[in-house]
Design a protein around this motif. Structure first.
Motif, PDB file in Angstrom:
ATOM      1  N   MET A   1       4.503  -5.244 -31.202  1.00 50.80           N
ATOM      2  CA  MET A   1       3.536  -4.272 -30.561  1.00 50.80           C
ATOM      3  C   MET A   1       4.354  -3.206 -29.603  1.00 50.80           C
ATOM      4  N   ARG A   2       4.124  -2.022 -29.872  1.00 54.66           N
ATOM      5  CA  ARG A   2       4.972  -1.163 -29.147  1.00 54.66           C
ATOM      6  C   ARG A   2       4.102  -0.402 -28.174  1.00 54.66           C
ATOM      7  N   VAL A   3       4.265  -0.250 -26.822  1.00 53.09           N
ATOM      8  CA  VAL A   3       3.763   0.208 -25.747  1.00 53.09           C
ATOM      9  C   VAL A   3       4.349   1.011 -24.971  1.00 53.09           C
ATOM     10  N   LEU A   4       3.555   2.244 -24.704  1.00 52.89           N
ATOM     11  CA  LEU A   4       3.865   3.357 -23.934  1.00 52.89           C
ATOM     12  C   LEU A   4       3.348   3.145 -22.320  1.00 52.89           C
ATOM     13  N   VAL A   5       4.328   3.055 -21.503  1.00 53.00           N
ATOM     14  CA  VAL A   5       3.751   3.100 -19.871  1.00 53.00           C
ATOM     15  C   VAL A   5       3.879   4.293 -19.235  1.00 53.00           C
ATOM     16  N   VAL A   6       2.885   4.798 -18.870  1.00 55.69           N
ATOM     17  CA  VAL A   6       2.832   6.109 -18.081  1.00 55.69           C
ATOM     18  C   VAL A   6       2.476   6.005 -16.670  1.00 55.69           C
ATOM     19  N   GLU A   7       3.519   6.086 -15.775  1.00 57.07           N
ATOM     20  CA  GLU A   7       3.366   5.817 -14.318  1.00 57.07           C
ATOM     21  C   GLU A   7       4.290   6.472 -13.744  1.00 57.07           C
ATOM     22  N   ASP A   8       3.902   7.219 -12.786  1.00 60.09           N
ATOM     23  CA  ASP A   8       4.746   8.138 -11.898  1.00 60.09           C
ATOM     24  C   ASP A   8       5.604   7.453 -10.583  1.00 60.09           C
ATOM     25  N   HIS A   9       4.946   6.000 -10.540  1.00 56.27           N
ATOM     26  CA  HIS A   9       5.723   5.312  -9.407  1.00 56.27           C
ATOM     27  C   HIS A   9       6.846   4.605 -10.193  1.00 56.27           C
ATOM     28  N   GLU A  10       8.275   5.088 -10.148  1.00 52.86           N
ATOM     29  CA  GLU A  10       9.129   4.566 -10.978  1.00 52.86           C
ATOM     30  C   GLU A  10       9.334   3.077 -11.188  1.00 52.86           C
ATOM     31  N   GLU A  11       9.378   2.480  -9.579  1.00 52.18           N
ATOM     32  CA  GLU A  11       9.510   1.009  -9.567  1.00 52.18           C
ATOM     33  C   GLU A  11       8.452   0.172 -10.155  1.00 52.18           C
ATOM     34  N   LEU A  12       7.334   0.538 -10.088  1.00 51.11           N
ATOM     35  CA  LEU A  12       6.286   0.038 -10.707  1.00 51.11           C
ATOM     36  C   LEU A  12       6.243   0.066 -12.191  1.00 51.11           C
ATOM     37  N   ALA A  13       6.359   1.111 -12.678  1.00 54.16           N
ATOM     38  CA  ALA A  13       6.696   1.345 -14.075  1.00 54.16           C
ATOM     39  C   ALA A  13       7.607   0.480 -14.658  1.00 54.16           C
ATOM     40  N   GLU A  14       8.951   0.323 -14.209  1.00 58.93           N
ATOM     41  CA  GLU A  14      10.054  -0.334 -14.575  1.00 58.93           C
ATOM     42  C   GLU A  14       9.507  -1.938 -14.395  1.00 58.93           C
ATOM     43  N   THR A  15       8.858  -2.332 -13.569  1.00 51.23           N
ATOM     44  CA  THR A  15       8.425  -3.706 -13.391  1.00 51.23           C
ATOM     45  C   THR A  15       7.516  -3.921 -14.483  1.00 51.23           C
ATOM     46  N   VAL A  16       6.462  -3.042 -14.699  1.00 48.60           N
ATOM     47  CA  VAL A  16       5.621  -3.383 -15.867  1.00 48.60           C
ATOM     48  C   VAL A  16       6.182  -3.663 -16.999  1.00 48.60           C
ATOM     49  N   ALA A  17       7.204  -2.543 -17.296  1.00 44.10           N
ATOM     50  CA  ALA A  17       7.817  -2.457 -18.583  1.00 44.10           C
ATOM     51  C   ALA A  17       8.616  -3.770 -18.701  1.00 44.10           C
ATOM     52  N   ALA A  18       9.328  -4.195 -17.849  1.00 41.81           N
ATOM     53  CA  ALA A  18      10.329  -5.406 -17.974  1.00 41.81           C
ATOM     54  C   ALA A  18       9.353  -6.577 -18.246  1.00 41.81           C
ATOM     55  N   GLY A  19       8.238  -6.728 -17.658  1.00 37.15           N
ATOM     56  CA  GLY A  19       7.232  -7.807 -17.729  1.00 37.15           C
ATOM     57  C   GLY A  19       6.835  -7.856 -19.177  1.00 37.15           C
ATOM     58  N   LEU A  20       6.412  -6.639 -19.736  1.00 36.90           N
ATOM     59  CA  LEU A  20       5.964  -6.681 -21.230  1.00 36.90           C
ATOM     60  C   LEU A  20       7.047  -6.721 -22.291  1.00 36.90           C
ATOM     61  N   ARG A  21       8.259  -6.394 -21.926  1.00 38.61           N
ATOM     62  CA  ARG A  21       9.201  -6.720 -22.768  1.00 38.61           C
ATOM     63  C   ARG A  21       9.601  -8.158 -22.646  1.00 38.61           C
ATOM     64  N   ARG A  22       9.405  -8.886 -21.519  1.00 40.39           N
ATOM     65  CA  ARG A  22       9.669 -10.273 -21.725  1.00 40.39           C
ATOM     66  C   ARG A  22       8.533 -11.021 -22.595  1.00 40.39           C
ATOM     67  N   GLN A  23       7.405 -10.450 -22.927  1.00 36.27           N
ATOM     68  CA  GLN A  23       6.558 -10.876 -23.598  1.00 36.27           C
ATOM     69  C   GLN A  23       6.624 -10.531 -25.212  1.00 36.27           C
ATOM     70  N   GLY A  24       7.788  -9.872 -25.482  1.00 36.01           N
ATOM     71  CA  GLY A  24       8.054  -9.344 -27.002  1.00 36.01           C
ATOM     72  C   GLY A  24       7.723  -8.169 -27.286  1.00 36.01           C
ATOM     73  N   MET A  25       7.258  -7.386 -26.252  1.00 36.72           N
ATOM     74  CA  MET A  25       6.648  -5.844 -26.853  1.00 36.72           C
ATOM     75  C   MET A  25       7.821  -5.036 -26.705  1.00 36.72           C
ATOM     76  N   ALA A  26       7.752  -3.921 -27.429  1.00 34.32           N
ATOM     77  CA  ALA A  26       8.777  -2.732 -27.477  1.00 34.32           C
ATOM     78  C   ALA A  26       7.995  -1.754 -26.528  1.00 34.32           C
ATOM     79  N   VAL A  27       8.782  -1.274 -25.424  1.00 36.02           N
ATOM     80  CA  VAL A  27       8.189  -0.608 -24.238  1.00 36.02           C
ATOM     81  C   VAL A  27       9.112   0.724 -23.963  1.00 36.02           C
ATOM     82  N   ASP A  28       8.345   1.871 -23.933  1.00 34.86           N
ATOM     83  CA  ASP A  28       8.858   3.161 -23.522  1.00 34.86           C
ATOM     84  C   ASP A  28       8.227   3.442 -22.261  1.00 34.86           C
ATOM     85  N   VAL A  29       8.807   4.204 -21.387  1.00 33.00           N
ATOM     86  CA  VAL A  29       8.372   4.413 -20.211  1.00 33.00           C
ATOM     87  C   VAL A  29       8.549   5.951 -19.904  1.00 33.00           C
ATOM     88  N   VAL A  30       7.565   6.730 -19.475  1.00 34.12           N
ATOM     89  CA  VAL A  30       7.667   8.039 -19.128  1.00 34.12           C
ATOM     90  C   VAL A  30       6.974   8.272 -17.586  1.00 34.12           C
TER      91      VAL A  30
END
Length: 217
Positions: free
Chosen positions: A1-30
């Motif tokens: 599954m490929r996911v795009l995280v769109v979040e202006d709070h950079e720390e939260l965006a990276e936390t969400v992305a890292a957690g989803l990646r641990r679940q095996g997802m491919a995640v991009d962030v803007v």
């Protein structure tokens, strides 16, 4: 599954992305709405996790633009605006789901997975091929009663190959669907991952290489 995280709070965006990646997802962030609209024209996402209050192009505008297009991606609004009226408005403008902050990460993962299933053709909850059994929900792969210690990328590649139902899947498609934009398309990443996956699957071999076309199970 490929996911795009769109979040202006950079720390939260990276936390969400890292957690989803641990679940095996491919995640991009803007971090802005205009960047999100640009990114979805380049990559095929299953799910867009969309903050509502974004700089530049507002999250509401992004949601409406995605809903108006011929899109595959599903939109999960992730926002501090959690009143009933806000949720109704978000769903009304085209969001597929709405999760107010603060949230439990396990719930976020469950909602993203549910939306991802809706973005793809219907598949059985457990993929079976001969003596191989793959359970995406439990993140378990078992062959002939032996549990396979697959990495997230190996699991994603195997899931894509099994979901193809015997059709050939190109290396380019595997790279697009299982890796994020940080992956170098000119490396041997897919080939190396398939090689490791073959070793873990054992004999008899399951993954066939189709010359100049890709791979199939």
């Amino acid at each position: 599954m490929r996911v795009l995280v769109v979040e202006d709070h950079e720390e939260l965006a990276e936390t969400v992305a890292a957690g989803l990646r641990r679940q095996g997802m491919a995640v991009d962030v803007v971090h802005a709405g205009d960047a999100a609209l640009e990114r979805v024209t380049v990559h095929g996402y299953d799910v867009v996790v969309l903050d509502r209050d974004l700089p530049g192009v507002h999250g509401d505008q992004v949601c409406r633009a995605l809903a108006a297009g011929e899109r595959r991606e599903r939109v999960l609004m992730l926002t501090a605006s959690g009143a009933v009226a806000d949720r109704v408005a978000g769903l009304g403008m085209g969001a597929d789901d709405y999760l107010p902050k603060p949230f439990a990460f396990t719930e976020l993962v469950a909602r993203v997975r549910a939306l991802g299933r809706r973005a793809q053709p219907a598949l059985p909850p457990v993929l079976v091929h001969g003596d191989l059994r793959l359970d995406p929900g439990r993140r378990e792969a078992v062959r002939a009663g032996r549990q396979l210690p697959l990495s997230p990328k190996e699991f994603a590649v195997l899931e894509l190959l099994l979901a193809a139902g015997g059709a050939v899947v190109s290396a380019e498609e595997l790279l697009e669907r299982a890796w994020d934009e940080a992956a170098d398309p000119f490396t041997q990443t897919v080939k190396v991952t398939v090689s490791r996956l073959r070793r873990k699957l054992g004999d008899p071999p399951l993954i066939e290489t189709i010359d100049r076309a890709g791979y199939r199970v």
